[in-house]
Design a protein around this motif. Structure first.
Motif, PDB file in Angstrom:
ATOM      1  N   ARG A 189      -6.956 -37.909  29.115  1.00 32.98           N
ATOM      2  CA  ARG A 189      -6.026 -36.673  28.724  1.00 32.98           C
ATOM      3  C   ARG A 189      -7.056 -35.348  28.576  1.00 32.98           C
ATOM      4  O   ARG A 189      -6.604 -34.555  28.049  1.00 32.98           O
ATOM      5  CB  ARG A 189      -4.835 -36.103  28.223  1.00 32.98           C
ATOM      6  N   ARG A 190      -7.851 -35.848  28.124  1.00 27.03           N
ATOM      7  CA  ARG A 190      -9.157 -35.157  27.374  1.00 27.03           C
ATOM      8  C   ARG A 190      -8.462 -34.785  25.988  1.00 27.03           C
ATOM      9  O   ARG A 190      -9.084 -33.185  26.022  1.00 27.03           O
ATOM     10  CB  ARG A 190      -9.850 -34.105  28.414  1.00 27.03           C
ATOM     11  N   ASP A 191      -7.955 -35.636  25.514  1.00 29.30           N
ATOM     12  CA  ASP A 191      -7.581 -34.717  24.137  1.00 29.30           C
ATOM     13  C   ASP A 191      -7.870 -34.793  22.973  1.00 29.30           C
ATOM     14  O   ASP A 191      -8.023 -34.747  21.772  1.00 29.30           O
ATOM     15  CB  ASP A 191      -6.370 -35.419  24.102  1.00 29.30           C
ATOM     16  N   SER A 192      -8.999 -35.776  23.333  1.00 32.51           N
ATOM     17  CA  SER A 192      -9.812 -35.930  21.990  1.00 32.51           C
ATOM     18  C   SER A 192     -11.666 -36.323  21.887  1.00 32.51           C
ATOM     19  O   SER A 192     -12.300 -36.938  22.501  1.00 32.51           O
ATOM     20  CB  SER A 192      -9.600 -37.692  20.836  1.00 32.51           C
ATOM     21  N   LEU A 221      -0.792 -42.959  22.993  1.00 31.18           N
ATOM     22  CA  LEU A 221      -0.747 -42.614  21.346  1.00 31.18           C
ATOM     23  C   LEU A 221       0.643 -43.125  20.675  1.00 31.18           C
ATOM     24  O   LEU A 221       0.249 -44.742  21.144  1.00 31.18           O
ATOM     25  CB  LEU A 221       0.527 -41.874  22.635  1.00 31.18           C
ATOM     26  N   GLU A 237       2.623 -43.602  27.615  1.00 32.90           N
ATOM     27  CA  GLU A 237       1.328 -43.990  27.039  1.00 32.90           C
ATOM     28  C   GLU A 237       1.397 -44.341  25.230  1.00 32.90           C
ATOM     29  O   GLU A 237       0.439 -44.417  25.142  1.00 32.90           O
ATOM     30  CB  GLU A 237       1.192 -41.870  27.193  1.00 32.90           C
ATOM     31  N   ARG A 290     -11.204 -40.512  27.345  1.00 33.93           N
ATOM     32  CA  ARG A 290      -9.562 -40.378  27.366  1.00 33.93           C
ATOM     33  C   ARG A 290      -9.380 -39.656  28.249  1.00 33.93           C
ATOM     34  O   ARG A 290      -9.485 -38.383  28.609  1.00 33.93           O
ATOM     35  CB  ARG A 290      -9.401 -39.382  26.003  1.00 33.93           C
ATOM     36  N   ASP A 294       5.596 -41.496  18.403  1.00 29.73           N
ATOM     37  CA  ASP A 294       5.058 -40.796  18.589  1.00 29.73           C
ATOM     38  C   ASP A 294       6.012 -39.857  19.330  1.00 29.73           C
ATOM     39  O   ASP A 294       6.332 -40.403  20.971  1.00 29.73           O
ATOM     40  CB  ASP A 294       3.457 -40.346  19.751  1.00 29.73           C
TER      41      ASP A 294
END
Lengths: 104, 391
Positions: free
Chosen positions: B212-215, B46, B33, B210, B50
């Protein structure tokens, strides 16, 4: 080389291809550039060609391949020899087969 | 008899003979990712450095095991995507492994990490499908306004140049964003000079949130970057005759309400393995209840025992059932469980933006009148037939 001489030659699959059997179908996947006509095609063999291909083992002459197939399928050996030579000519032109040498 | 024994098969005709079912013809593999770009619109990227994400990624041997499983199931095509797949140090190793298993490789990349050595490898042992390169702009200013990485434009052009020089087939596609919106003509003129482009480039423009629903902050930005439905229609219909012809054919095949069944698509027949070994029913759907952990099982088990059960999932949201379940634009609309998950965290909530995009296209094609809602239309079959009859 005459057909008679060609039948004494031993062939085997090139290391530049991968042959896969998927659900009974034999598919030839080019591995390096220059195999086949373009760089993005796979090839599949018809039933006759598949039966021949599976006997091109690097040890057996085309004559013996044809004889074995004639016996297995109870078919005229002359007709089978023509199919064997036809397939080998076609696949050799595409660099999918390599000549090992004359049968011992 | 010339050329009678070996029959050519193109990339899209690779499924073995009719009547025989191959369990897995194509597999998407998201190698990482992480990405060397930081594109403002991206749904998954990402940072390249990372370390935590990198530490969780599958090892080379784990990927090889998955590729071997896929080959044993009959897979002829594998797509390496990301993130940026070339970020993986073992990319060449995995590429060669897949090719030696007798697979075609589709590679999605930004081309920045194409080196002379990799270009040589791709020329010598071609992927058998054009590499697909996304282009973010035609100048350093526009490109890097999207990627947010200084120097990325030069690296992209160098990578493309290497492929071109080595005659490695590639095609380009665009991501239509505010920094590059004015460069369409320049982009398409350049694309037309690429020997392997047999049609104009495609664009992404209705961007996904997003995955991953991360932001929430990133989602708000992505939402602002999307074209309006009307702008999207203007772009899609720049070649009106071709658009109408394509859509008439498409509509005759794929339109019609899907009712309460959520997966009226191909999800679960191919799927995508994410960077950590979780097998998704499709590239986008990352809902934790709809992924299968390959560290605990196999591709075969997922395809024969798990995905078929998940494919039967029914919608329960009354709003979805009243709208999407009855909407004949189902094939044209990008609404799906994955998009619903990205936008709302559920599988069956209508995505208003996608609904508006589909309705705008349908109005353009004459399938809907101004103000009409597609789920209220009773005579949709006649409308679709009429569209097909006009072209």
């Amino acid at each position: 080389m005459t057909d008679t001489h060609m039948l004494d030659v031993v062939w085997m699959p090139s290391e530049d291809i991968v042959a896969r059997v998927i659900e009974g179908e034999l598919i030839i996947v080019p591995l390096v550039a220059g195999i086949g006509d373009t760089d993005d095609e796979l090839y599949t063999l018809n039933e006759t060609a598949k039966a021949i291909w599976q006997r091109l083992d690097g040890h057996t002459s085309l004559r013996d391949v044809a004889a074995a197939l004639a016996e297995e399928y109870d078919a005229p050996v002359g007709k089978i020899e023509q199919d064997v030579l036809g397939l080998v000519g076609e696949l050799a032109r595409r660099r999918m087969l390599v000549e090992v040498g004359k049968a011992a | 008899m010339a050329d009678a024994y070996a029959v050519k098969r193109s990339l899209y005709q690779h499924a073995p003979r009719q009547g025989k079912r191959v369990l897995l013809t194509h597999l998407d593999i998201e190698l990482t990712e992480r990405c060397n770009n930081a594109c403002i619109h991206c749904y998954i990227n990402l940072p390249a450095n990372d370390d935590q994400a990198q530490a969780r990624e599958l090892t080379t041997d784990e990927w090889k095991d998955i590729l071997r499983q896929a080959a044993n199931l009959g897979t002829l095509t594998v797509r390496f995507t990301g993130g940026e797949p070339l970020l993986r140090d073992d990319f060449a190793d995995l590429y060669l492994f897949a090719r030696r298993l007798g697979m075609k490789v589709l590679l999605f990349t930004n081309a920045r990490f194409i080196t002379p050595k990799l270009a040589d490898l791709l020329a010598r042992m071609p992927p058998l499908a054009p590499i697909e390169i996304t282009v973010y702009g035609m100048s350093p200013a526009s490109y890097e306004a999207v990627t947010c990485i200084s120097g990325s434009y030069g690296e992209f052009r160098r990578g493309v140049g290497l492929l071109w020089q080595k005659r490695v087939p590639f095609i380009v596609k665009g991501a239509l964003l505010p920094p590059n919106k004015m460069e369409i003509a320049e982009f398409e003129a350049w694309a037309a000079t690429i020997p392997w482009m047999d049609k104009p480039p495609s664009y992404s423009m209705f961007f996904d949130l997003r995955g991953r629903r991360d932001s929430d902050a990133r989602n708000r930005l992505i939402a602002r970057l999307r074209l309006s439905p009307q702008e999207g229609v203007v772009l899609l219909t720049r070649r009106p005759e071709a658009y109408r012809k394509d859509m008439a054919q498409f509509c005759s095949w794929f339109m019609g309400p899907s009712g309460g069944r959520l997966f009226a698509c191909g999800a679960g027949h191919g799927g995508c393995v994410d960077a950590y070994g979780r097998y998704q029913m499709c590239t986008l759907l990352r809902h934790p209840d709809f992924v299968y952990d390959l560290k605990q099982g196999s591709l075969r088990e997922a395809l024969t025992e798990v995905f078929p059960r998940l494919q039967e999932t029914q919608a329960t949201n009354p709003d979805y059932l009243a709208r999407c379940g009855r909407c004949f634009l189902k094939g044209m609309c990008e609404q799906c469980p994955a998009k619903s998950w990205m936008e709302h965290g559920t599988l069956d909530t209508p995505v208003e933006y996608l609904c508006q995009v589909a309705h705008a296209q349908a109005r353009y094609l004459g399938l809907l009148a101004e103000g009409e809602k597609a789920w209220q239309v009773g005579d949709w079959r006649q409308r679709v037939a009429s569209l097909a009859g006009k072209v």
